[in-house]
Design a protein around this motif. Structure first.
Motif, mmCIF file in Angstrom:
data_model
loop_
_atom_site.group_PDB
_atom_site.id
_atom_site.type_symbol
_atom_site.label_atom_id
_atom_site.label_comp_id
_atom_site.label_asym_id
_atom_site.label_seq_id
_atom_site.Cartn_x
_atom_site.Cartn_y
_atom_site.Cartn_z
ATOM 1 N N ALA A 1 1.018 -1.124 0.055
ATOM 2 C CA ALA A 1 -0.174 -0.102 -0.107
ATOM 3 C C ALA A 1 0.995 1.065 0.400
ATOM 4 N N LYS B 1 -3.560 -3.108 -9.331
ATOM 5 C CA LYS B 1 -4.955 -3.191 -8.855
ATOM 6 C C LYS B 1 -5.603 -2.656 -7.616
ATOM 7 N N ASN B 2 -5.907 -1.615 -6.954
ATOM 8 C CA ASN B 2 -6.271 -1.469 -5.881
ATOM 9 C C ASN B 2 -5.540 -0.453 -5.220
ATOM 10 N N GLN C 1 -2.226 -0.131 -5.461
ATOM 11 C CA GLN C 1 -1.464 -0.760 -4.439
ATOM 12 C C GLN C 1 0.283 -0.621 -5.893
#
Ligand code: PHE
Length: 509
Positions: free
Chosen positions: A97, A127-128, A130
């Motif tokens: 993250a 994705k997300n 990160q």
């Protein structure tokens, strides 16, 4: 970091150098020298090398080069990797993250390294949002380059050096080292050199086997701590040379105490003359008098003062011997001149032409101010010959002044009891923009020359200057108390240059 150099004596360093050369044949770079495991300090080493070179035990060359070293930040990257590599290494295979990066690598590396790692395409956004690795492994070129610099103090690619210097990761230092080889008198034993040739060495013959220290003609030498001439004495020396060049003889002036007879009476100066007053003249208390002057001459002086003679009617007063006996500090060097002229007239074989000079101290009871002291120096020239005229006097003064660099002079009629005619000498002072009096002169009166015993046809011309005035002008001193007396600065005496009068015009005539 290299170990700090330890202080080592020149002798120890010299021995180290000789031993190393003896073992290895030469020293390719003094950077490799170690004394008790420590590198040696360059300045001390240079001292040892030049002393060995003077003895021709070694020869050496100085080599200067640039040495690249890491800055603190560069050293950190060399040890721990670049910011971008740290960022890459902080990103695990399953991503990280963004918010956690700074926690793992520190705020600075996160800030600088992230962009670079992106640019290098080492990491990207997954994705997300990160951070994810884009490659399996990386080469940290910055770290490798810094490692090269750390190890070799250089880098084969100049562009890399320039780039890393710009990023303040490395910097350039100037380094000196020495390359040393054997000299013609190489030996590992340093024999103490002899500095003085002694009587013992000569007697025993030991000088033949001694190694004498060479003279160093480039040494500055020791400044003498004494024996400095006062500026007045320097200027006096110049004046003396001018007189000697013109064929003058120096009068003996080493007697400050005179009788009034030679200082005044023999100079046809009447006994009531104001200059003979206590206010102008220093009289002696003990002893107060002396009658050691020639009596026959005294009788003539008495006569010319009281009733006249030698073509003169005299002053017509009652001349007293007691007055002539009074001892005083001479008020002018003309006291010596009158005595000398008496001796010249009475020398064996009689009078012969003469040129005399004197430069010495005289005393007057004056109020001391910036330009007057109670004692000063007079420069006096006297010429005695048959048939001299005022023209001769003017001519001599002109030549004399030219030789001291004064070319623009004028005469002004004046009065002295002992000269007729009398002339003050003026010179045009460029700095002051006016005519200043530099001296006094005249033809001695028959009333003076007759009693001294000089033949009728002999004329005597004379002039006098002060020594202080030209000295103060020459050395730029405007208060006489800075030149003479207890306020005089000794350093001024030690530091002032020798005197050279400006003789543009004079020397050849
Ligand atoms: N004795 C004079 C003085 O003290 C100088 C001088 C010397 C004048 C010789 C004439 C001749 O000022």
């Amino acid at each position: 970091m290299a170990a700090a150099a330890v202080p080592v004596s020149t002798d120890d360093l010299a021995q180290l150098v000789l031993n190393t050369i003896d073992r290895d044949g030469a020293i390719a770079s003094s950077a490799d020298l170690r004394f008790q495991g420590q590198p040696v300090e360059n300045q001390a080493l240079h001292g040892a090398l030049s002393s060995l070179e003077r003895r021709e035990m070694i020869t050496y060359e100085t080599i200067e080069f640039d040495k690249w070293v890491l800055t603190a930040e560069g050293a950190d990257i060399e040890a721990n990797g670049s910011h971008e590599a740290k960022v890459f290494n902080a990103v695990p295979a399953d991503g990280l993250a963004i918010g956690d990066l700074a926690k793992k690598v520190g705020a600075e590396s996160a800030k600088i390294g992230q962009g670079k790692a992106f640019k290098n395409k080492w990491i990207g956004k997954g994705k997300n949002g990160q951070l994810v690795r884009l490659v399996a492994s990386i080469r940290d070129v910055t770290q490798e380059d810094l490692a090269t610099i750390k190890k070799t103090h250089a880098h084969p690619d100049a562009k890399v050096l320039a780039e890393l210097k710009k990023r303040k990761l490395c910097d350039k230092e100037k380094v000196t080292h020495y390359r040393v080889a054997k000299g013609p008198h190489f030996s590992t034993v340093i024999v103490k050199q002899a500095t003085d040739l002694t009587v013992d060495m000569l007697l025993s013959g030991s000088w033949q086997n001694l190694d004498f220290k060479k003279y160093n003609f480039d040494a500055l030498g020791q400044e003498p701590s004494g024996g400095h001439l006062h500026p007045l004495m320097k200027v006096r020396e110049e004046f003396r040379q001018i007189f000697f060049e013109m064929g003058f003889e120096e009068m003996p002036t080493n007697r400050y105490v005179e009788s009034s007879f030679w200082n005044f009476d023999a100079l046809f100066q009447p006994q009531q003359h104001p200059a003979r007053d206590m206010h102008d003249t220093f009289f002696l208390k003990n002893p107060a008098t002396s009658n050691r002057f020639p009596k026959a001459c005294m009788e003539q002086v008495k006569q010319v003062h009281s009733t006249g003679g030698f073509g003169s009617i005299g002053y017509g007063y009652d001349w007293k011997e007691e007055e002539a006996e009074k001892l005083l500090l001479r008020t002018h060097t003309t006291a010596v001149s009158s005595n000398m002229l008496y001796k010249l007239a009475h020398q064996e074989g009689g009078f012969t032409p003469a040129k005399y000079f004197s430069i010495d101290r005289v005393f007057r009871n004056e109020t001391v101010d910036a330009t007057h002291l109670a004692e000063f120096h007079q420069v006096e020239g006297v010429i005695a010959d048959v048939g001299l005229t005022l023209g001769d006097l003017i001519g001599f003064i002109n030549v004399f002044c030219q030789k001291m660099g004064v070319t623009n002079i004028r005469f002004k009629p004046a009065y002295n009891p002992y000269t007729e005619p009398s002339m003050e000498i003026f010179s045009y002072h460029q700095g002051l923009g006016k005519w200043v009096e530099i001296g006094n002169s005249g033809m001695f009166r028959p009333e003076m020359l007759g009693p001294l015993g000089l033949p009728d046809n002999v004329r005597v011309i004379a002039w006098g200057l002060s020594l202080e005035r030209p000295t103060m002008i020459k050395y730029g001193i405007d208060n006489i108390r800075e030149l003479l007396g207890h306020k005089c600065d000794l350093e001024m005496i030690q530091k002032n240059p020798i005197c050279r009068l400006d003789k543009k015009m004079g020397r050849e005539n």
